[in-house]
Design a protein around this motif. Structure first.
Motif, PDB file in Angstrom:
ATOM      1  N   LEU A 181       0.469  -1.194   0.017  1.00 47.16           N
ATOM      2  CA  LEU A 181       0.252   0.585  -0.145  1.00 47.16           C
ATOM      3  C   LEU A 181       0.567   1.312  -0.171  1.00 47.16           C
TER       4      LEU A 181
ATOM      5  N   GLU B  47       0.585   3.832  -2.619  1.00 51.83           N
ATOM      6  CA  GLU B  47      -0.044   5.393  -2.789  1.00 51.83           C
ATOM      7  C   GLU B  47      -0.121   6.687  -3.983  1.00 51.83           C
TER       8      GLU B  47
ATOM      9  N   GLU C 124      -3.595   7.664  -5.698  1.00 47.16           N
ATOM     10  CA  GLU C 124      -3.502   9.286  -5.283  1.00 47.16           C
ATOM     11  C   GLU C 124      -3.367   9.673  -6.523  1.00 47.16           C
TER      12      GLU C 124
ATOM     13  N   THR D 135      -7.559   4.890   1.095  1.00 46.51           N
ATOM     14  CA  THR D 135      -5.978   4.248   1.572  1.00 46.51           C
ATOM     15  C   THR D 135      -6.727   3.815   3.137  1.00 46.51           C
TER      16      THR D 135
ATOM     17  N   ARG E 248      -5.604   0.673   4.454  1.00 47.60           N
ATOM     18  CA  ARG E 248      -4.241   0.190   5.867  1.00 47.60           C
ATOM     19  C   ARG E 248      -5.367  -0.506   6.986  1.00 47.60           C
TER      20      ARG E 248
END
Length: 291
Positions: A244, A248, A252, A271, A275
């Motif tokens: 992750l 990310e 994004e 996220t 997470r």
């Protein structure tokens, strides 16, 4: 806010997607000139009538043989495909080497057959494309061939890694038609359309029946073999947190280019969920095993 409030603001009015200076995206977002040549219909196109084979020119001009499917903006399907591919790559889950979002020229595609009525007034349509993986899907028409192919798949390390990925990302429809037994060996996951089911699909008022490698293993593997399958899933989950973090920035960037105004809110929600589900022990607890 419903996901429907986020859509219809990309592609139709944004024919070019300039990337941020100095940012090297793993997922390419391509204009209509990238769709070079129609190459026919696949043997099995699934429930999406628009699925076809095409030559796609990537950002470097290399032609790639791809599966392409148009995905209506009023669903989260395109976003889910993109996030799923980025996460799978980061988590070392076998997946196609190349994938992209591409605008398809509808009139050019229509020359090769009818399209659903929703595209009657469209000149361009967003699509997901992924490079063809040489091999055969695990799904087989012949019952005995399918039994043997399913058994071999479920006993592979790749199947446990894919199954763990699907649990982590809340992907609901991992049928054997979207697991490819590669001609190079191993198994490759394609089609992440039903990812983030509860977060994105349910808020649109849509849902998918759960079909997973885990449920297939539950019915196909006996006692100790099924427990081993689950323990291997729990072990594979140890890489999800790092995956992750690695993905990310690309997630994004993809969100900011598809949803300029709402991207930050979506990014935060997605996220946060991933997470939470990548925390140590989450997979073992979910599977009710002691890893």
């Amino acid at each position: 806010m419903k996901l429907n409030d986020y859509v219809d603001i990309y592609f139709v009015n944004k024919l070019h997607w300039p990337g941020r200076s100095g940012f090297d995206m793993k997922l390419e977002i391509l204009g209509p000139s990238a769709w070079r040549e129609y190459r026919g219909k696949p043997t099995s196109s699934g429930i999406n009538e628009t699925t076809h084979l095409a030559k796609i020119g990537d950002a470097q001009g290399r032609l790639r043989d791809c599966f392409v499917k148009l995905l209506p903006p009023q669903t989260p399907a395109l976003l889910c495909e993109a996030i799923g591919w980025l996460l799978a790559r980061a988590a070392a889950v076998p997946c196609p080497d190349f994938a992209a979002i591409v605008l398809v020229p509808v009139d050019a595609l229509r020359q090769h057959g009818p399209l659903p009525s929703e595209y009657d007034k469209a000149s361009l349509a967003p699509a997901w494309c992924s490079e063809i993986v040489a091999g055969n899907s695990v799904r087989q028409v012949h019952k005995m061939k399918f039994f043997l192919a399913r058994s071999a798949c479920l006993r592979s390390k790749d199947a446990r890694k894919i199954a763990a990925f699907d649990q982590w990302s809340d992907l609901r429809d991992r049928n054997f038609g979207n697991v490819i037994h590669s001609s190079k060996g191993g198994y490759v996951a394609i089609d992440h359309e039903t990812l983030l089911h509860d977060l994105l699909w349910l808020r649109c008022g849509m849902s998918w029946e759960e079909r997973s490698l885990l449920e297939n293993a539950r019915s196909a593997l006996a006692g100790a073999d099924f427990q081993r399958f689950q323990l291997d899933m729990a072990a594979a989950a140890a890489s999800h947190g790092a995956a992750l973090v690695d993905a990310e920035a690309d997630i994004e960037e993809t969100l900011s280019r598809l949803f300029p105004a709402q991207g930050p809110e979506l990014f935060s929600e997605i996220t946060a969920l991933l997470r939470e589900r990548s925390a140590p022990g989450w997979m073992a607890d979910n599977l009710k095993v002691i890893a």
